[in-house]
Motif scaffolding. Structure first.
Motif, PDB file in Angstrom:
ATOM      1  N   UNK A 310      42.960 -15.816  36.380  1.00 24.79           N
ATOM      2  CA  UNK A 310      42.540 -14.501  35.885  1.00 24.79           C
ATOM      3  C   UNK A 310      41.215 -14.583  35.130  1.00 24.79           C
ATOM      4  N   UNK A 311      41.047 -15.639  34.353  1.00 24.98           N
ATOM      5  CA  UNK A 311      39.803 -15.784  33.591  1.00 24.98           C
ATOM      6  C   UNK A 311      38.612 -15.922  34.522  1.00 24.98           C
ATOM      7  N   UNK A 312      38.739 -16.752  35.557  1.00 26.56           N
ATOM      8  CA  UNK A 312      37.590 -16.967  36.447  1.00 26.56           C
ATOM      9  C   UNK A 312      37.391 -15.808  37.413  1.00 26.56           C
ATOM     10  N   UNK A 313      38.415 -15.048  37.703  1.00 21.11           N
ATOM     11  CA  UNK A 313      38.218 -13.809  38.457  1.00 21.11           C
ATOM     12  C   UNK A 313      37.328 -12.862  37.665  1.00 21.11           C
ATOM     13  N   UNK A 314      37.612 -12.734  36.375  1.00 17.60           N
ATOM     14  CA  UNK A 314      36.766 -11.891  35.522  1.00 17.60           C
ATOM     15  C   UNK A 314      35.334 -12.429  35.463  1.00 17.60           C
ATOM     16  N   UNK A 315      35.196 -13.723  35.417  1.00 22.42           N
ATOM     17  CA  UNK A 315      33.866 -14.346  35.357  1.00 22.42           C
ATOM     18  C   UNK A 315      33.060 -14.045  36.618  1.00 22.42           C
ATOM     19  N   UNK A 316      33.654 -14.290  37.780  1.00 20.11           N
ATOM     20  CA  UNK A 316      32.902 -14.118  39.022  1.00 20.11           C
ATOM     21  C   UNK A 316      32.656 -12.652  39.350  1.00 20.11           C
ATOM     22  N   UNK A 317      33.582 -11.766  39.011  1.00 16.23           N
ATOM     23  CA  UNK A 317      33.327 -10.342  39.240  1.00 16.23           C
ATOM     24  C   UNK A 317      32.204  -9.828  38.347  1.00 16.23           C
ATOM     25  N   UNK A 318      32.045 -10.434  37.178  1.00 14.87           N
ATOM     26  CA  UNK A 318      30.915 -10.067  36.313  1.00 14.87           C
ATOM     27  C   UNK A 318      29.600 -10.581  36.893  1.00 14.87           C
ATOM     28  N   UNK A 319      29.642 -11.749  37.507  1.00 15.80           N
ATOM     29  CA  UNK A 319      28.416 -12.364  38.029  1.00 15.80           C
ATOM     30  C   UNK A 319      27.970 -11.779  39.362  1.00 15.80           C
ATOM     31  N   UNK A 320      28.909 -11.157  40.099  1.00 12.71           N
ATOM     32  CA  UNK A 320      28.571 -10.632  41.424  1.00 12.71           C
ATOM     33  C   UNK A 320      28.954  -9.156  41.510  1.00 12.71           C
ATOM     34  N   UNK A 321      28.063  -8.269  41.033  1.00 15.46           N
ATOM     35  CA  UNK A 321      28.352  -6.831  41.009  1.00 15.46           C
ATOM     36  C   UNK A 321      28.674  -6.250  42.379  1.00 15.46           C
ATOM     37  N   UNK A 322      28.076  -6.816  43.436  1.00 16.16           N
ATOM     38  CA  UNK A 322      28.362  -6.294  44.778  1.00 16.16           C
ATOM     39  C   UNK A 322      29.808  -6.563  45.166  1.00 16.16           C
ATOM     40  N   UNK A 323      30.334  -7.729  44.782  1.00 16.80           N
ATOM     41  CA  UNK A 323      31.732  -8.049  45.059  1.00 16.80           C
ATOM     42  C   UNK A 323      32.634  -7.145  44.220  1.00 16.80           C
ATOM     43  N   UNK A 324      32.275  -6.984  42.950  1.00 14.24           N
ATOM     44  CA  UNK A 324      33.040  -6.084  42.078  1.00 14.24           C
ATOM     45  C   UNK A 324      33.101  -4.687  42.693  1.00 14.24           C
ATOM     46  N   UNK A 325      31.964  -4.207  43.217  1.00 14.85           N
ATOM     47  CA  UNK A 325      31.896  -2.851  43.772  1.00 14.85           C
ATOM     48  C   UNK A 325      32.833  -2.711  44.971  1.00 14.85           C
ATOM     49  N   UNK A 326      32.857  -3.718  45.851  1.00 17.32           N
ATOM     50  CA  UNK A 326      33.743  -3.663  47.010  1.00 17.32           C
ATOM     51  C   UNK A 326      35.215  -3.698  46.586  1.00 17.32           C
ATOM     52  N   UNK A 327      35.524  -4.516  45.585  1.00 18.63           N
ATOM     53  CA  UNK A 327      36.890  -4.562  45.060  1.00 18.63           C
ATOM     54  C   UNK A 327      37.267  -3.207  44.470  1.00 18.63           C
ATOM     55  N   UNK A 328      36.344  -2.617  43.714  1.00 13.92           N
ATOM     56  CA  UNK A 328      36.621  -1.330  43.077  1.00 13.92           C
ATOM     57  C   UNK A 328      36.885  -0.237  44.120  1.00 13.92           C
ATOM     58  N   UNK A 459      37.587  -0.565  33.813  1.00 14.74           N
ATOM     59  CA  UNK A 459      36.348  -1.103  33.249  1.00 14.74           C
ATOM     60  C   UNK A 459      35.428  -1.708  34.310  1.00 14.74           C
ATOM     61  N   UNK A 460      34.172  -1.790  33.930  1.00 14.83           N
ATOM     62  CA  UNK A 460      33.275  -2.821  34.421  1.00 14.83           C
ATOM     63  C   UNK A 460      32.930  -3.640  33.185  1.00 14.83           C
ATOM     64  N   UNK A 461      32.338  -4.810  33.359  1.00 14.67           N
ATOM     65  CA  UNK A 461      32.105  -5.681  32.197  1.00 14.67           C
ATOM     66  C   UNK A 461      30.938  -6.625  32.459  1.00 14.67           C
ATOM     67  N   UNK A 463      29.192 -10.525  30.996  1.00 14.76           N
ATOM     68  CA  UNK A 463      29.395 -11.733  30.196  1.00 14.76           C
ATOM     69  C   UNK A 463      28.443 -11.724  29.007  1.00 14.76           C
ATOM     70  N   UNK A 464      28.928 -12.207  27.872  1.00 14.74           N
ATOM     71  CA  UNK A 464      28.090 -12.293  26.684  1.00 14.74           C
ATOM     72  C   UNK A 464      27.423 -13.654  26.553  1.00 14.74           C
ATOM     73  N   UNK A 465      27.945 -14.664  27.252  1.00 15.43           N
ATOM     74  CA  UNK A 465      27.356 -16.009  27.224  1.00 15.43           C
ATOM     75  C   UNK A 465      27.033 -16.412  28.664  1.00 15.43           C
ATOM     76  N   UNK A 466      25.830 -16.125  29.134  1.00 12.14           N
ATOM     77  CA  UNK A 466      25.502 -16.360  30.552  1.00 12.14           C
ATOM     78  C   UNK A 466      25.695 -17.800  31.008  1.00 12.14           C
ATOM     79  N   UNK A 467      25.461 -18.772  30.113  1.00 11.72           N
ATOM     80  CA  UNK A 467      25.523 -20.178  30.505  1.00 11.72           C
ATOM     81  C   UNK A 467      26.695 -20.910  29.859  1.00 11.72           C
TER      82      UNK A 467
END
Length: 491
Positions: A310-328, A459-461, A463-467
């Motif tokens: 769940x944590x890394x799903x949130x991470x990757x959906x934040x990093x790839x807005x196009x993937x988030x959009x398709x999921x949404x 939500x959309x979201x 990351x506060x710490x990019x690296x």
């Protein structure tokens, strides 16, 4: 600076204890065991190529350093390329070990369970999850597996989708909504533990979650540590944590026995009831202490792997807005098909095809379990090499998940890899395979998809710490817990 010096001293002292322990173990072993070299010579095949590393320690430090840094695939790939072999030898945690490479190695180990190989874990795990007997590992495994399979198979899980959806919505309401920033790993840890307690044990008391949350984390931290019980070590804390949770569970087990006998509890309501009433062909039931130990392992498994996913799903959906959009888009279509306040059902989950492809790509790059160990129960040949009886064996998810032979441009996040027939067999193994495949894989799928539906619809979201650094110990985790800023959707 003082803390750094203390840490270095503790590490040095731990290393000394480690070397002393294995020196003694090695001397005892040499004095009480006959060498196996004659059997190897008679096989007419050499043992796998490789190196033993440092005396006693072997390549343990290199292996776990690469694992922790998320580069374990490099440890394996470099040696596979160097030796040009399907299998190579090393020495880890005091044992000669053969590491099987690629999909062919995965297939061989998964297909030969209880024929040529059997499950094996480091001593730390056996001590953290103790049993009251020394019977062969497989006897109770078959019995426990039968119980888990009955409870966690798709037909049985269907009735829980609405319950999981209800718990998710309550969780979003109390822990996510009205907050601008959250630490993802903290919130999903709370959620996954609550779900496991509710569905596996019929416990719905926040005070219980609070009592066992930290001990469960301590168990994770100590699972692959050196099994030297010295105060202040991860292993010592894990032993104490396991004992504390087992004692708490044994109280619940005794009460459940009473409730079952007085018809206040159902024989099929959860895994605890199933385990209490399950008898083998000779009429033997599980002992209370063993049930408690199995349940600690089950809670940890459901908690640790789901937290990571769940944590890394949130991470990757934040990093790839196009993937988030398709999921949404996919989730909105499902939401539109529902009546007001209607809960999700199993058919809804089956419609989440793109969402599940995206999840699989997350699990490819960050598998919740890095791999597992086996033991050779007889001498056998593989890839032109002899594997002696008693050698430890290892398969590793990262070595195929990030292999360009199976996944072109493997570092790229690309859910389309899972369209159609998806990856070739035995290349994508986030839940293992064969008789030892994780019995909770369908439960994991259900929880993940219901979680994504609820969080994406609200939500959309960002990351506060990019690296933010990622470590693996033994599950992958962002070192700062993945803090994010939430942006609620407008009504």
């Amino acid at each position: 600076m003082v803390e750094e010096h203390l840490l270095l001293l503790s590490l040095l002292f731990g290393a000394i204890l480690f070397l002393s322990f294995f020196s003694l173990h090695y001397l005892i072993y040499k004095c009480t065991h006959k060498p196996t070299v004659p059997n190897i010579v008679q096989a007419n095949f050499p043992t796998p190529p490789g190196r033993k590393g440092w005396p006693l320690v072997g390549e343990t430090l290199d292996f776990f350093s690469e694992l922790r840094n998320g580069t374990i695939h490099k440890f394996i790939t470099d040696r596979r390329n160097k030796y040009r072999s399907k299998v190579f030898r090393t020495s880890l945690i005091g044992h000669p070990m053969a590491i099987f490479c690629g999909a062919e190695g995965n297939k061989f180990l998964f297909s030969n369970e209880n024929k040529l190989v059997q499950i094996w874990w480091p001593a730390s795990i056996d001590k953290i999850f103790p049993k009251s007997h020394n019977k062969p590992n497989n006897e109770d495994f078959v019995k426990v597996r039968k119980i888990l399979s009955a409870f966690l198979k798709p037909d049985a899980l269907q009735k829980f989708v609405g319950t999981v959806d209800t718990i998710m919505k309550q969780h979003m309401q109390t822990d996510w909504i009205h907050r601008e920033q959250v630490e993802v790993s903290v919130l999903v840890s709370k959620l996954t533990l609550a779900l496991a307690c509710r569905l596996f044990l019929s416990i719905d008391e926040p005070r219980v979650f609070d009592r066992i949350a930290k001990p469960i984390k301590d168990i994770s931290a100590g699972m692959l540590s050196i099994a030297v019980n010295f105060p202040g070590t991860n292993f010592n804390r894990a032993l104490k944590a396991s004992k504390m949770i087992r004692e708490e569970l044994e109280v619940m087990i005794r009460q459940r026995k009473i409730d079952l006998s007085e018809k206040r509890a159902s024989s099929t309501q959860d895994i605890l009831s199933h385990m209490l009433l399950a008898a083998d062909e000779s009429g033997r039931f599980f002992k209370e202490a063993d049930i408690a130990s199995y349940l600690v392992g089950l809670l940890h498994g459901g908690y640790g792997t789901l937290n990571a996913a769940l944590t890394f799903i949130m991470k990757y959906l934040a990093e790839f807005p196009d993937v988030y959009h398709q999921v949404q888009i996919e989730q909105m279509e499902i939401a539109k098909s529902k009546e007001l306040n209607e809960m999700l059902n199993w058919d809804d989950l089956r419609k989440m095809r793109y969402t599940w492809n995206a999840v699989n790509e997350v699990l490819r790059l960050m598998p919740p379990i890095f791999g597992a160990f086996r033991e050779a129960i007889t001498e056998f040949n593989y890839g032109g090499h002899t594997i002696p009886k008693g050698w430890k064996l290892h398969w590793n998810a990262y070595s195929t998940h990030r292999n360009s032979e199976y996944f072109p441009n493997p570092e790229k996040f690309d859910p389309s890899r899972f369209e159609g027939d998806g990856p070739a067999p035995y290349t994508f193994v986030p839940f293992g395979g064969g008789p030892r495949m994780c019995p909770g894989n369908e439960y994991t799928r259900m929880v993940i998809l219901v979680f994504i539906h609820n969080v994406v619809m609200k939500f959309r979201w960002e990351k506060l710490l990019p690296d933010e650094k990622v470590v693996i110990d033994p599950h992958p985790r962002p070192t700062q817990g993945l803090p994010i800023r939430l942006h609620p959707h407008k009504p």
